[in-house]
Design a protein around this motif. Structure first.
Motif, mmCIF file in Angstrom:
data_model
loop_
_atom_site.group_PDB
_atom_site.id
_atom_site.type_symbol
_atom_site.label_atom_id
_atom_site.label_comp_id
_atom_site.label_asym_id
_atom_site.label_seq_id
_atom_site.Cartn_x
_atom_site.Cartn_y
_atom_site.Cartn_z
ATOM 1 N N VAL A 151 0.854 -1.187 0.000
ATOM 2 C CA VAL A 151 0.000 0.000 0.000
ATOM 3 C C VAL A 151 0.888 1.236 0.000
ATOM 4 C CG1 VAL A 151 -1.842 1.237 1.189
ATOM 5 C CG2 VAL A 151 -1.789 -1.262 1.247
ATOM 6 N N LEU A 152 0.685 2.100 -0.993
ATOM 7 C CA LEU A 152 1.514 3.288 -1.153
ATOM 8 C C LEU A 152 0.627 4.519 -1.320
ATOM 9 C CD1 LEU A 152 3.946 1.747 -3.769
ATOM 10 C CD2 LEU A 152 4.575 2.349 -1.442
ATOM 11 N N PRO A 153 1.027 5.667 -0.758
ATOM 12 C CA PRO A 153 0.255 6.898 -0.978
ATOM 13 C C PRO A 153 0.322 7.316 -2.435
ATOM 14 C CG PRO A 153 2.331 7.392 0.119
ATOM 15 C CD PRO A 153 2.214 5.891 0.093
ATOM 16 N N LEU A 154 -0.716 7.995 -2.897
ATOM 17 C CA LEU A 154 -0.787 8.373 -4.304
ATOM 18 C C LEU A 154 0.351 9.295 -4.726
ATOM 19 C CD1 LEU A 154 -4.558 8.866 -5.146
ATOM 20 C CD2 LEU A 154 -2.902 7.561 -6.451
ATOM 21 N N ASN A 155 0.744 10.213 -3.821
ATOM 22 C CA ASN A 155 1.793 11.144 -4.228
ATOM 23 C C ASN A 155 3.149 10.458 -4.401
ATOM 24 O OD1 ASN A 155 2.400 10.681 -1.575
ATOM 25 N ND2 ASN A 155 2.140 12.792 -0.902
ATOM 26 N N TYR A 156 3.283 9.188 -3.948
ATOM 27 C CA TYR A 156 4.508 8.423 -4.194
ATOM 28 C C TYR A 156 4.768 8.317 -5.699
ATOM 29 C CZ TYR A 156 7.776 4.491 -4.302
ATOM 30 O OH TYR A 156 8.869 3.690 -4.538
ATOM 31 N N PHE A 157 3.689 8.108 -6.480
ATOM 32 C CA PHE A 157 3.831 7.891 -7.913
ATOM 33 C C PHE A 157 4.010 9.197 -8.679
ATOM 34 C CE2 PHE A 157 1.549 4.318 -6.144
ATOM 35 C CZ PHE A 157 2.245 3.250 -6.671
ATOM 36 N N ILE A 158 3.940 10.328 -7.972
ATOM 37 C CA ILE A 158 4.226 11.624 -8.569
ATOM 38 C C ILE A 158 5.647 12.064 -8.239
ATOM 39 C CG2 ILE A 158 3.481 14.036 -8.714
ATOM 40 C CD1 ILE A 158 1.473 12.035 -9.822
ATOM 41 N N GLU A 159 6.123 11.676 -7.046
ATOM 42 C CA GLU A 159 7.394 12.197 -6.546
ATOM 43 C C GLU A 159 8.572 11.250 -6.747
ATOM 44 O OE1 GLU A 159 6.564 12.930 -2.479
ATOM 45 O OE2 GLU A 159 5.201 14.612 -2.845
ATOM 46 N N LYS A 160 8.323 9.925 -6.870
ATOM 47 C CA LYS A 160 9.429 8.970 -6.892
ATOM 48 C C LYS A 160 9.391 8.138 -8.170
ATOM 49 C CE LYS A 160 9.801 8.554 -1.858
ATOM 50 N NZ LYS A 160 9.873 7.623 -0.717
ATOM 51 N N PRO A 161 10.573 7.673 -8.607
ATOM 52 C CA PRO A 161 10.621 6.837 -9.813
ATOM 53 C C PRO A 161 10.158 5.408 -9.527
ATOM 54 C CG PRO A 161 12.819 7.116 -8.906
ATOM 55 C CD PRO A 161 11.919 7.989 -8.085
ATOM 56 N N PHE A 162 9.579 4.784 -10.527
ATOM 57 C CA PHE A 162 9.158 3.389 -10.436
ATOM 58 C C PHE A 162 9.104 2.829 -11.848
ATOM 59 C CE2 PHE A 162 5.419 5.992 -10.869
ATOM 60 C CZ PHE A 162 4.630 5.322 -11.784
ATOM 61 N N GLN A 163 9.051 1.519 -11.966
ATOM 62 C CA GLN A 163 8.979 0.859 -13.276
ATOM 63 C C GLN A 163 7.531 0.490 -13.580
ATOM 64 O OE1 GLN A 163 11.801 -2.330 -14.043
ATOM 65 N NE2 GLN A 163 13.111 -1.587 -12.382
ATOM 66 N N ASN A 164 7.067 0.852 -14.782
ATOM 67 C CA ASN A 164 5.748 0.448 -15.263
ATOM 68 C C ASN A 164 5.957 -0.393 -16.522
ATOM 69 O OD1 ASN A 164 3.156 0.176 -16.277
ATOM 70 N ND2 ASN A 164 2.527 2.229 -15.663
ATOM 71 N N TRP A 165 5.719 -1.690 -16.408
ATOM 72 C CA TRP A 165 5.982 -2.611 -17.515
ATOM 73 C C TRP A 165 4.850 -2.642 -18.531
ATOM 74 C CZ3 TRP A 165 8.502 -7.670 -15.209
ATOM 75 C CH2 TRP A 165 9.701 -7.315 -14.591
ATOM 76 N N THR A 166 3.724 -1.995 -18.236
ATOM 77 C CA THR A 166 2.579 -2.020 -19.158
ATOM 78 C C THR A 166 2.102 -0.606 -19.460
ATOM 79 O OG1 THR A 166 1.127 -2.367 -17.252
ATOM 80 C CG2 THR A 166 1.801 -4.309 -18.478
#
Length: 369
Positions: free
Chosen positions: A237-252
């Motif tokens: 479970v991650l806060p929504l602003n995590y996906f605005i502020e931090k890098p992550f991999q999206n394979w799709t």
């Protein structure tokens, strides 16, 4: 005598009022029953998604809303005192507002069903469907919050004392808004991040992500957090602003097709042409491969081994993982059975005194036997 007549009159008025009240409820129940029977009859012949969804989601709220509506219409005909009628009207208004809000909330579920039926999220190539479904689900949650807020406000403002208090509170709304904004700035930031995620869509429902070193699929996107289902059924479970502020991999992000790699380490004596033929044969015999990419390359020549990279393609990340495991297993088996001398090995060369010393040790061991 007059008291007795007055008592009998009140008694009759009471029973007449109860009879009208019950009749209004029964009439509302009958109307609701007939409407849903007609819808059910219609469904048996055509089975449209819209009607089926309406009957499923609105059965509960309309079972209360329609009888309450008939009760509200019948209230002027009930021979009760003015105070009693006022009280009953106020209760009916509150219940009508609450049940109507329930109807509107259930209508948002109907819209969601229509979207899911028209745009199949379960199909393999579901990029556009997941994009739309993510937006609709987020808008639905905002609509539910707005409906509940307006319903509670209407109920509260139906009381005179609350209206008077609300007028006074409006004068300090600016200060209160600043205080609430400071106190809930992280929640507000998550809400704004949710709006940004819903419409710019760095992630969508069912996207495959690698976050914090974990591989998983987006299972749920709420107004403030995201639930990621990890491959072993754990939930991250991650806060929504995590996906605005931090890098992550999206394979799709733009499609579900993916390339997978398999690394093998062998001796320099391995015949590469034979490996390529076996690699092509393995891929040709499996349905996991989507027939787009198949490459075997020597990507590194180290002091003891060769590094071979086998590149394969598949329709999605789950299939790509299974394909990589299959290719790795069969290639290792092929090398073991046909070229065991080409497995990784360590070589050593002895010269001069070292050779004499080894020969002496070997002779002593032989004599000892």
């Amino acid at each position: 005598m007059d008291n007795i007549i007055d008592y009998i009159s009140r008694f009759n008025d009471f029973f007449i009022g109860i009879a009208i009240f019950i009749a209004a409820i029964l009439l509302g129940i009958l109307v609701k029953f007939l409407v849903f029977k007609l819808l059910d009859f219609y469904n048996r012949h055509t089975d449209p998604q819209l009607i089926r969804s309406l009957t499923r989601h609105l059965n509960g709220p309309l079972s209360l809303f329609i009888p309450l509506l008939f009760v509200s219409m019948a209230l002027p005909a009930i021979p009760f005192s003015t105070g009693t009628i006022f009280f009953l009207r106020r209760v009916a208004e509150i219940l009508n507002i609450a049940t109507f809000a329930w109807v509107l909330v259930q209508l948002t579920n109907v819209v969601l069903d229509i979207v899911k039926d028209k745009f199949q999220v379960e199909k393999p190539d579901n990029y556009k469907e997941r994009k739309l479904y993510t937006q609709v689900q987020f808008i639905k949650k905002l609509a539910v919050i707005l409906i509940v807020f307006v319903a509670i406000s209407l109920i509260l403002f139906s009381f005179e004392s609350v209206r008077t208090l609300g007028t006074g509170l409006l004068t300090s709304a600016g200060v209160a808004g600043i205080v609430v904004g400071l106190a809930a700035q992280r929640s507000i930031a998550n809400l704004l991040a949710g709006l940004q995620v819903a419409f710019t869509q760095p992630i969508r429902l069912d996207d495959v992500l690698v976050v914090e070193g974990e591989w998983g699929r987006v299972e749920e996107i709420t107004l403030t957090y995201v639930v990621l289902k990890i491959w072993d059924s754990r939930r991250l479970v991650l806060p929504l602003n995590y996906f605005i502020e931090k890098p992550f991999q999206n394979w799709t992000r733009t499609g579900s097709d993916l390339l997978g790699t398999v690394f093998l380490y062998t001796d320099y004596s391995i015949p590469l042409d034979a490996l390529r033929k076996e690699f092509d044969r393995i891929l040709a015999e499996t349905d996991l491969w989507d027939k787009r990419v198949s490459v075997l390359q020597v990507t590194e020549a180290k002091e003891r081994t060769l590094e071979l990279r086998l590149l394969v393609s598949a329709n999605n990340s789950s299939i790509a993982f299974d394909l990589r495991c299959l290719v790795r297993e069969k290639m290792i088996k092929f090398i073991q059975q046909n070229y065991p001398e080409s497995l990784p090995r360590t070589r050593a060369e002895f010269t001069g005194d070292a050779v004499k010393q080894l020969a002496k040790i070997s002779t002593q061991n032989s004599n000892g036997k």
